[in-house]
Scaffold this active site. Structure first.
Site, PDB file in Angstrom:
ATOM      1  N   ARG A  53      35.168  34.654  44.619  1.00 41.27           N
ATOM      2  CA  ARG A  53      35.443  35.402  43.389  1.00 41.27           C
ATOM      3  C   ARG A  53      34.320  35.046  42.424  1.00 41.27           C
ATOM      4  O   ARG A  53      33.458  34.225  42.725  1.00 41.27           O
ATOM      5  CB  ARG A  53      36.858  35.153  42.829  1.00 41.27           C
ATOM      6  CG  ARG A  53      37.556  33.878  43.203  1.00 41.27           C
ATOM      7  CD  ARG A  53      37.014  32.658  42.564  1.00 41.27           C
ATOM      8  NE  ARG A  53      36.788  32.844  41.150  1.00 41.27           N
ATOM      9  CZ  ARG A  53      35.892  32.229  40.441  1.00 41.27           C
ATOM     10  NH1 ARG A  53      35.084  31.341  41.010  1.00 41.27           N
ATOM     11  NH2 ARG A  53      35.728  32.442  39.163  1.00 41.27           N
ATOM     12  N   GLY A  54      34.363  35.660  41.228  1.00 40.93           N
ATOM     13  CA  GLY A  54      33.239  35.483  40.310  1.00 40.93           C
ATOM     14  C   GLY A  54      32.249  36.611  40.567  1.00 40.93           C
ATOM     15  O   GLY A  54      31.872  36.877  41.720  1.00 40.93           O
ATOM     16  N   ARG A  90      37.653  45.090  44.408  1.00 40.58           N
ATOM     17  CA  ARG A  90      37.943  44.621  43.046  1.00 40.58           C
ATOM     18  C   ARG A  90      37.206  45.541  42.066  1.00 40.58           C
ATOM     19  O   ARG A  90      35.997  45.734  42.201  1.00 40.58           O
ATOM     20  CB  ARG A  90      37.521  43.154  42.856  1.00 40.58           C
ATOM     21  CG  ARG A  90      38.320  42.199  43.749  1.00 40.58           C
ATOM     22  CD  ARG A  90      38.216  40.765  43.294  1.00 40.58           C
ATOM     23  NE  ARG A  90      38.922  40.537  42.054  1.00 40.58           N
ATOM     24  CZ  ARG A  90      38.804  39.422  41.317  1.00 40.58           C
ATOM     25  NH1 ARG A  90      38.001  38.465  41.723  1.00 40.58           N
ATOM     26  NH2 ARG A  90      39.483  39.278  40.189  1.00 40.58           N
ATOM     27  N   ASP A 243      32.016  39.619  33.613  1.00 43.70           N
ATOM     28  CA  ASP A 243      32.108  40.431  34.831  1.00 43.70           C
ATOM     29  C   ASP A 243      31.424  41.774  34.650  1.00 43.70           C
ATOM     30  O   ASP A 243      31.044  42.416  35.626  1.00 43.70           O
ATOM     31  CB  ASP A 243      33.570  40.633  35.226  1.00 43.70           C
ATOM     32  CG  ASP A 243      34.153  39.333  35.728  1.00 43.70           C
ATOM     33  OD1 ASP A 243      34.579  38.511  34.903  1.00 43.70           O
ATOM     34  OD2 ASP A 243      34.147  39.131  36.958  1.00 43.70           O
TER      35      ASP A 243
HETATM   36  O1  MRU Z   1      38.907  36.936  38.827  1.00 43.74           O
HETATM   37  P1  MRU Z   1      37.641  36.122  38.987  1.00 43.74           P
HETATM   38  O2  MRU Z   1      37.905  34.697  39.313  1.00 43.74           O
HETATM   39  O3  MRU Z   1      36.672  36.781  39.929  1.00 43.74           O
HETATM   40  O4  MRU Z   1      37.007  36.173  37.543  1.00 43.74           O
HETATM   41  C1  MRU Z   1      35.806  35.481  37.302  1.00 43.74           C
HETATM   42  C2  MRU Z   1      35.394  35.524  35.899  1.00 43.74           C
HETATM   43  O5  MRU Z   1      36.008  36.143  35.056  1.00 43.74           O
HETATM   44  C3  MRU Z   1      34.101  34.860  35.558  1.00 43.74           C
HETATM   45  O6  MRU Z   1      34.130  34.321  34.287  1.00 43.74           O
HETATM   46  C4  MRU Z   1      33.021  35.944  35.640  1.00 43.74           C
HETATM   47  O7  MRU Z   1      32.983  36.488  36.923  1.00 43.74           O
HETATM   48  C5  MRU Z   1      31.695  35.462  35.300  1.00 43.74           C
HETATM   49  S1  MRU Z   1      31.165  34.458  36.594  1.00 43.74           S
HETATM   50  C6  MRU Z   1      29.668  34.022  36.696  1.00 43.74           C
END
Ligand code: MRU
Length: 360
Positions: A53-54, A90, A243
């Site tokens: 994720r991220g 996603r 994101d």
């Molecule tokens: O739902 P996730 O865990 O994928 O969300 C991740 C985030 O919101 C992070 O803060 C975002 O991706 C920036 S990461 C470098």
């Protein structure tokens, strides 16, 4: 970054030269488990089930997912199906579309027999460039931390972060954590307030685990503590990831980011967003146009975590029968963002600020 002296990226090509290895983030913080992806479905499931994720790591995984898909079906139909399957995993992080478009553009004109190899090459470049981009963001961002440290020598610079925008959310370094790791390496005293980040606890499980393995002083707090910490002078700056960053600098990030930005504004605390160019969506002005992922209600109704013997256990924390909602991201308007930290420098969160650094 390293874990117990061993250097890891969050995604890499296996020694067999074709399958893809990832760190299964659902097993952290209890176990460092490496999973193997061998086809399109493995890659798509790793993204939707949040083994990875991220935003930047989702993009890199999708790029390798296309390469895996093209091994099995390199024709035009296979390429289109794989792209659509990955894009459906996603909806919020724009890096996913960015990476799928990039690999698709790199292979489309090639004869099918050459497509898989070209896709692996492009995925490898996407991963390597992510590492370099994050390192550069760190170099720009550390100057902001240095400036606070210079004003009050000897006192730790207190930084509040939300979710996990660390090396686990990228290929290496992280976006929001990159300046923090560089500050720590340079001997600047830093202390990080880590928001727990309900419902999936990316802060408590992932950011805290990362920082702990690099001996960066930190404290985990519940998501509701940030306002109090800022009001009582315990936060020098907020530093979060994104994101999707719109063309006018609105920031779409993990749910709860907006509340931190409001509290920061009310208390005169600078609110910085580490925004790599891969997160910029030039096609959108207003963050309100970004699709906000709505995840399963059970993520809220149950607290879930790994047990250490390979199982994941869930404990109900919401009264049975009560409806739950689980929006996974929110929009922080550009006016609440002090500045964006990009790989090309620190810039105002505005169209002019982004255009000063990037050619759209
Ligand atoms: O739902 P996730 O865990 O994928 O969300 C991740 C985030 O919101 C992070 O803060 C975002 O991706 C920036 S990461 C470098």
């Amino acid at each position: 970054m390293t874990v117990d002296g061993i250097h890891y990226r969050s995604i890499w090509l296996d020694d067999d030269g074709w399958s893809v290895r990832i760190i299964d983030q659902t097993a952290l913080p209890v176990e460092l488990r490496v999973a193997r992806l061998t086809d399109l479905e493995d890659a798509a499931a790793a993204i939707s089930d949040m083994l990875v994720r991220g935003a930047p790591l989702i993009g890199a995984t999708a790029a390798y997912g296309l390469a895996l898909a093209l091994r099995a079906d390199p024709g035009d139909g296979g390429l289109a199906h794989a792209g659509a399957r990955l894009l459906a995993t996603r909806p919020t992080a724009v890096n996913l579309r960015w990476a799928v478009d990039r690999v698709t553009a790199a292979v489309r004109a090639l004869p099918p027999a050459e497509r898989a190899a070209a896709a692996y090459d492009e995925a490898g470049r996407i991963a390597d460039e992510d590492v370099e981009r994050n390192r550069r963001m760190g170099e720009h961002g550390v100057a902001l931390i240095r400036e606070v440290a210079r004003r009050e020598p000897g006192r730790p610079v207190n930084i509040l972060t939300h979710c996990n925008a660390g090396w686990l959310a990228t290929v290496d370094w992280g976006t929001a954590t990159s300046p923090i790791y560089l500050a720590h390496e340079e001997g600047l005293p830093v202390h990080v307030w880590v928001d727990e980040t309900r419902p999936r606890n990316q802060g408590a499980a992932l950011t805290a685990w990362e920082l702990g393995h690099h001996a960066v002083p930190h404290t985990v707090v519940v998501d509701n503590a940030g306002g109090h910490l800022m009001q009582t002078g315990q936060v020098d700056l907020c530093l979060v990831g994104t994101d999707r960053t719109t063309a006018c600098g609105d920031v779409v990030n993990k749910i709860g980011t907006y509340l931190k930005a409001l509290a920061a504004r009310d208390n005169g605390v600078p609110f910085y967003v580490a925004a790599p160019s891969s997160s910029i969506d030039w096609s959108l002005e207003d963050g309100g146009q970004v699709p906000i992922e709505e995840r399963a209600g059970d993520e809220v109704a149950f607290v879930t975590g790994p047990t250490g013997d390979g199982r994941v256990e869930a404990v109900r924390v919401v009264a049975a029968g009560s409806p739950v909602a689980n929006p996974a991201f929110d929009v922080t308007p550009a006016r609440l963002v002090t500045a964006l930290i990009t790989e090309r420098g620190v810039t105002p969160a505005s169209r002019a600020g982004l255009l000063r650094l990037f050619d759209r």
